[in-house]
Design a protein around this motif. Structure first.
Motif, PDB file in Angstrom:
ATOM      1  N   TYR A  74     -24.492  33.257 -49.534  1.00  0.00           N
ATOM      2  CA  TYR A  74     -22.714  33.227 -48.194  1.00  0.00           C
ATOM      3  C   TYR A  74     -22.399  31.558 -47.567  1.00  0.00           C
ATOM      4  CZ  TYR A  74     -22.257  32.341 -42.930  1.00  0.00           C
ATOM      5  OH  TYR A  74     -21.552  31.893 -42.143  1.00  0.00           O
ATOM      6  N   PHE A  75     -21.169  31.280 -47.689  1.00  0.00           N
ATOM      7  CA  PHE A  75     -20.976  30.046 -47.458  1.00  0.00           C
ATOM      8  C   PHE A  75     -20.651  29.905 -46.722  1.00  0.00           C
ATOM      9  CE2 PHE A  75     -21.423  27.206 -51.494  1.00  0.00           C
ATOM     10  CZ  PHE A  75     -21.912  28.596 -52.430  1.00  0.00           C
ATOM     11  N   GLN A  76     -20.940  28.693 -45.025  1.00  0.00           N
ATOM     12  CA  GLN A  76     -19.975  28.497 -44.865  1.00  0.00           C
ATOM     13  C   GLN A  76     -19.308  27.253 -44.831  1.00  0.00           C
ATOM     14  OE1 GLN A  76     -18.434  30.385 -42.230  1.00  0.00           O
ATOM     15  NE2 GLN A  76     -18.241  28.838 -40.837  1.00  0.00           N
ATOM     16  N   SER A  90     -14.760  28.940 -55.305  1.00  0.00           N
ATOM     17  CA  SER A  90     -16.742  29.042 -54.921  1.00  0.00           C
ATOM     18  C   SER A  90     -16.198  29.367 -56.555  1.00  0.00           C
ATOM     19  CB  SER A  90     -17.010  29.785 -54.434  1.00  0.00           C
ATOM     20  OG  SER A  90     -18.371  30.117 -54.499  1.00  0.00           O
ATOM     21  N   ALA A 102     -24.689  26.829 -48.728  1.00  0.00           N
ATOM     22  CA  ALA A 102     -24.708  27.487 -49.295  1.00  0.00           C
ATOM     23  C   ALA A 102     -25.585  28.005 -47.212  1.00  0.00           C
ATOM     24  CB  ALA A 102     -25.799  27.384 -49.910  1.00  0.00           C
ATOM     25  N   ASP A 155     -28.614  31.486 -49.000  1.00  0.00           N
ATOM     26  CA  ASP A 155     -28.365  32.412 -50.921  1.00  0.00           C
ATOM     27  C   ASP A 155     -29.590  33.045 -51.028  1.00  0.00           C
ATOM     28  OD1 ASP A 155     -30.370  29.211 -52.251  1.00  0.00           O
ATOM     29  OD2 ASP A 155     -31.546  30.381 -50.493  1.00  0.00           O
ATOM     30  N   THR A 188     -18.816  24.706 -46.915  1.00  0.00           N
ATOM     31  CA  THR A 188     -19.524  24.243 -48.262  1.00  0.00           C
ATOM     32  C   THR A 188     -20.641  24.480 -48.362  1.00  0.00           C
ATOM     33  OG1 THR A 188     -19.916  21.637 -47.145  1.00  0.00           O
ATOM     34  CG2 THR A 188     -17.615  22.102 -48.438  1.00  0.00           C
ATOM     35  N   ARG A 243     -19.354  25.869 -53.862  1.00  0.00           N
ATOM     36  CA  ARG A 243     -18.058  25.701 -53.234  1.00  0.00           C
ATOM     37  C   ARG A 243     -17.897  24.054 -52.580  1.00  0.00           C
ATOM     38  NH1 ARG A 243     -16.413  29.070 -47.461  1.00  0.00           N
ATOM     39  NH2 ARG A 243     -14.201  29.332 -48.470  1.00  0.00           N
TER      40      ARG A 243
END
Lengths: 110, 118
Positions: free
Chosen positions: B48-50, B75, B54, B57, B52, B69
Motif C-alpha cells: 500500500y502506498f500513501q 505505480s 510505501a 509492504d 509516494t 510510485r
C-alpha cells in the motif's frame, strides 16, 4: 489476524430464486464490512457496505446486515436475475487495507 | 478513461525473467494498493502506498517483489527472477483516502494484469 470466511461455491440458481451467500469474520478493533462483485471481464467493484454493528448495506436489490453477535455479514437477494451472475467477495477493512474472502461464483440460469 | 488502468492486461514470461506491471490510478487518489489474486482465491494484499511512500509492504511475499510510485501517481510492481508460483492476476486499486478502521471509502480496482510464468 483479521480475516473473512465465505461460503464456498459455485452456486447455481434459477432466475427469481432467493440468494444467500454466507460470510463470517474475525477481527480486532471495529472493522467495516463490504461485499464486492466481479462481473465477467470486469474489475472488482463495490456492491454494498456497512460500517458498524446492526447497519444494513443495500444496493441493486442486494442486502447484508452487520451482525456483531454472530460475526456475520451474509449477502441476500430476494429474486436473482441472469445479470447477477458474477463472483462475490466478502471483505473487511483491516488496519489500513482491505481483506477479502475467497469469493463465491454465482450462476443464474433463465 | 476515468478508471484505474493496468498494463499489460496479459503477460507471459519464462521462469527467471524480470517483469514490470504498471498501474495508473484515478486522478487525485492518494492511496494505491497492489493485490494478487490466484485462481479460485480472493485478492491478497501485497503493498500500500500513501502518496509516494510505501506505507505498508508487509504483503510482499519475498525480496523478488518490489513496487515504486515515484511521483505519487503511477505505480510499477517489479518482479525479479520470476517463478511459476508467481502466476496470478495482479490487481491495482486506488482510493481518495487510505482504507482502514476510520475510513470506509470505496476502493476502485483495475481489471488486473494476468501474469503467466512458464
Amino acid at each position: 489476524g483479521d480475516s473473512v470466511t465465505q461460503m464456498e461455491g459455485p452456486v447455481t440458481l434459477s432466475e427469481e430464486a432467493f440468494l444467500t451467500i454466507n460470510c463470517t469474520y474475525t477481527a480486532t478493533g471495529y472493522p467495516s464490512l463490504f461485499w464486492y462483485v466481479q462481473y465477467p471481464g470486469e474489475g472488482l467493484q463495490l456492491l454494498l457496505k456497512a460500517t458498524k454493528a446492526d447497519d444494513k448495506g443495500s444496493n441493486k436489490g442486494f442486502e447484508a446486515t452487520y451482525r456483531k453477535e454472530t460475526t456475520s455479514f451474509h449477502l441476500e437477494k430476494g429474486s436473482v436475475q441472469v445479470s447477477d451472475s458474477a463472483v462475490y467477495f466478502c471483505a473487511l477493512s483491516g488496519a489500513h487495507d482491505m481483506r477479502f474472502g475467497a469469493g463465491t461464483r454465482l450462476t443464474v440460469k433463465p | 478513461g476515468a478508471g484505474v488502468s493496468q498494463t499489460p492486461s496479459n503477460k507471459v514470461t519464462e521462469k527467471g525473467k524480470y517483469v514490470e506491471l504498471r498501474c495508473d490510478p484515478i486522478s487525485g487518489h492518494t492511496a494505491l494498493y497492489w493485490y494478487r489474486q490466484s485462481l479460485g482465491q480472493g485478492p491478497e494484499f501485497l503493498i500500500y502506498f500513501q502518496g509516494t511512500g510505501a506505507a505498508d509492504d508487509s504483503g510482499l511475499p519475498n525480496d523478488r517483489f518490489f513496487a515504486v510510485r515515484p511521483e505519487g501517481s503511477v505505480s510499477t510492481l517489479k518482479i525479479q527472477r520470476t517463478e511459476r508460483g508467481d502466476s496470478a492476476v495482479y490487481l491495482c486499486a486506488s482510493s481518495l483516502k487510505p482504507q482502514g478502521w476510520r475510513n470506509t471509502g470505496e476502493l476502485f480496482f483495475g481489471e488486473g494484469s494476468r501474469l503467466t510464468v512458464l
